[in-house]
Design a protein around this motif. Structure first.
Motif, PDB file in Angstrom:
ATOM      1  N   PRO A 208       0.790  -1.239   0.000  1.00 53.35           N
ATOM      2  CA  PRO A 208       0.000   0.000   0.000  1.00 53.35           C
ATOM      3  C   PRO A 208       0.820   1.287   0.000  1.00 53.35           C
ATOM      4  N   ILE A 209       2.086   1.233   0.426  1.00 47.90           N
ATOM      5  CA  ILE A 209       2.923   2.434   0.379  1.00 47.90           C
ATOM      6  C   ILE A 209       3.987   2.314  -0.711  1.00 47.90           C
ATOM      7  N   ASN A 210       3.868   1.290  -1.522  1.00 48.70           N
ATOM      8  CA  ASN A 210       4.781   1.096  -2.637  1.00 48.70           C
ATOM      9  C   ASN A 210       3.942   0.836  -3.881  1.00 48.70           C
ATOM     10  N   LEU A 211       4.490   0.188  -4.877  1.00 46.65           N
ATOM     11  CA  LEU A 211       3.749  -0.172  -6.080  1.00 46.65           C
ATOM     12  C   LEU A 211       3.849  -1.680  -6.302  1.00 46.65           C
ATOM     13  N   VAL A 212       2.855  -2.234  -6.994  1.00 45.81           N
ATOM     14  CA  VAL A 212       2.842  -3.661  -7.308  1.00 45.81           C
ATOM     15  C   VAL A 212       3.121  -3.813  -8.802  1.00 45.81           C
ATOM     16  N   TYR A 213       4.183  -4.552  -9.144  1.00 49.50           N
ATOM     17  CA  TYR A 213       4.555  -4.763 -10.549  1.00 49.50           C
ATOM     18  C   TYR A 213       5.422  -6.021 -10.633  1.00 49.50           C
ATOM     19  N   PRO A 214       5.557  -6.630 -11.808  1.00 48.56           N
ATOM     20  CA  PRO A 214       6.214  -7.944 -11.909  1.00 48.56           C
ATOM     21  C   PRO A 214       7.657  -7.995 -11.433  1.00 48.56           C
ATOM     22  N   ALA A 215       8.407  -6.918 -11.577  1.00 48.20           N
ATOM     23  CA  ALA A 215       9.829  -6.946 -11.201  1.00 48.20           C
ATOM     24  C   ALA A 215      10.074  -6.420  -9.787  1.00 48.20           C
ATOM     25  N   MET A 216       9.029  -6.255  -8.988  1.00 52.39           N
ATOM     26  CA  MET A 216       9.190  -5.624  -7.674  1.00 52.39           C
ATOM     27  C   MET A 216      10.035  -6.453  -6.705  1.00 52.39           C
ATOM     28  N   GLY A 217      10.183  -7.747  -6.957  1.00 49.53           N
ATOM     29  CA  GLY A 217      10.939  -8.578  -6.034  1.00 49.53           C
ATOM     30  C   GLY A 217      12.438  -8.574  -6.264  1.00 49.53           C
ATOM     31  N   GLN A 218      12.890  -8.033  -7.389  1.00 53.13           N
ATOM     32  CA  GLN A 218      14.309  -8.129  -7.727  1.00 53.13           C
ATOM     33  C   GLN A 218      15.195  -7.343  -6.760  1.00 53.13           C
ATOM     34  N   LEU A 219      14.859  -6.081  -6.528  1.00 50.89           N
ATOM     35  CA  LEU A 219      15.663  -5.269  -5.629  1.00 50.89           C
ATOM     36  C   LEU A 219      15.525  -5.739  -4.187  1.00 50.89           C
ATOM     37  N   VAL A 220      14.321  -6.177  -3.823  1.00 54.71           N
ATOM     38  CA  VAL A 220      14.096  -6.658  -2.457  1.00 54.71           C
ATOM     39  C   VAL A 220      14.945  -7.892  -2.173  1.00 54.71           C
ATOM     40  N   ILE A 221      15.028  -8.824  -3.116  1.00 50.25           N
ATOM     41  CA  ILE A 221      15.791 -10.041  -2.862  1.00 50.25           C
ATOM     42  C   ILE A 221      17.285  -9.746  -2.830  1.00 50.25           C
ATOM     43  N   LEU A 222      17.749  -8.789  -3.615  1.00 45.95           N
ATOM     44  CA  LEU A 222      19.157  -8.400  -3.548  1.00 45.95           C
ATOM     45  C   LEU A 222      19.491  -7.846  -2.166  1.00 45.95           C
ATOM     46  N   LYS A 223      18.601  -7.013  -1.643  1.00 49.54           N
ATOM     47  CA  LYS A 223      18.844  -6.457  -0.313  1.00 49.54           C
ATOM     48  C   LYS A 223      18.714  -7.528   0.763  1.00 49.54           C
TER      49      LYS A 223
END
Length: 289
Positions: A208-223
């Motif tokens: 709800p405070i971000n956006l939902v899109y297909p590549a949204m997990g890439q940066l999160v998993i790197l972190k």
């Protein structure tokens, strides 16, 4: 001081989400000793399922979170059975390649089903609370409270339940645990299910405070990988502490330096800390040294 406290709030919000994602990754690494790159795709699928349940089926926020958690837990278990289990006796490189392939497959599937557009998930907690001069959106307070409540519950689950003890035993010595009567396949499936559940809950809290899109997990998993390396591979306390450190560093770095460098700060911090303490901040807990 008010601005300082505002950044603390933002840092706790990010730290809570990062800790949940990193905890799921840590649990799977403890069992397989293989980094699960597909975990970022589980996070993304969790956000999309919650968004679909709320926008198309009209479910409320909490029911959507439960539905998303169950769906992604099932997806993670299927991934373990169909992708990782057949490669259990292969070299470490094969499961890593399979995980990257699964990540790309799930991202392509999400794009085919939901499209490549960015979506905004609605929240019933859109208000703002004033806490001593600090503006605290209710959704951020919800993230902090829910994330750290789940962290505590997971710690209690691992330490004081038979199943939790089985997970730790499996991570420390898979063959020894099997000889003691622990069902290795059952524990591995359960671990993947818990990891998928944590990813889906984290995504539903943060969407709800971000956006939902297909590549949204890439940066999160790197972190998340930065966090578990920073905290010590296989360490649950390390994943929690690493998530908070990265969350705070990003929040203060974006405010005092520049938002342009916010996503680089985690990797710079990783290099600095590992230069001083190569084994990470904590020793391994889930996996024997």
């Amino acid at each position: 001081m008010d601005m300082f406290l505002q950044q603390v709030l933002n840092g706790l919000t990010l730290g809570g989400i990062y800790s949940l994602v990193a905890l799921g990754l840590t649990l799977v690494y403890g069992i397989l000793a293989v980094p699960n790159f597909a975990h970022g795709a589980f996070y993304m699928v969790g956000a999309f399922v919650s968004f679909y349940l709320m926008s198309r089926l009209g479910l409320n926020y909490w029911l959507a979170m439960v539905g998303s958690g169950l769906a992604v837990a099932l997806l993670a278990i299927l991934a373990e059975r169909l992708v990782f289990h057949p490669l259990r006796k292969s070299s470490e490189l094969h499961p890593m390649i399979a995980a990257i392939g699964l990540l790309l497959f799930l991202e392509a599937g999400a794009q085919a089903i939901w499209g490549a557009d960015f979506h905004r998930m609605p929240t019933p907690y859109a208000g703002i609370v004033e806490l001593g001069g600090v503006s605290a959106p209710l959704q951020r307070l919800l993230i902090i409270g829910a994330a750290f409540a789940l962290v505590v519950l997971l710690q209690l689950f691992l330490k004081f339940t038979v199943i939790g003890s089985s997970i730790i035993a499996m991570a420390q010595d898979r063959e020894g645990a099997s000889l003691m009567g622990i069902d290795a396949n059952r524990v591995t499936m359960l671990t993947f299910g818990i990891s998928g559940l944590l990813a889906a809950v984290a995504a539903t809290l943060y969407a709800p405070i971000n956006l939902v899109y297909p590549a949204m997990g890439q940066l999160v998993i790197l972190k998340a990988f930065v966090i578990i390396i920073l905290g010590g591979m296989g360490s649950v306390p390390g994943a929690i502490a690493g998530g908070l450190i990265i969350g705070m560093a990003e929040s203060f770095g974006a405010f005092y330096i520049s938002t342009d460098y916010k996503d680089i700060i985690a990797f710079v911090l990783l290099v600095v800390i590992l230069s001083v303490r190569p084994q990470g901040l904590f020793t391994r807990e889930l996996r024997a040294s």
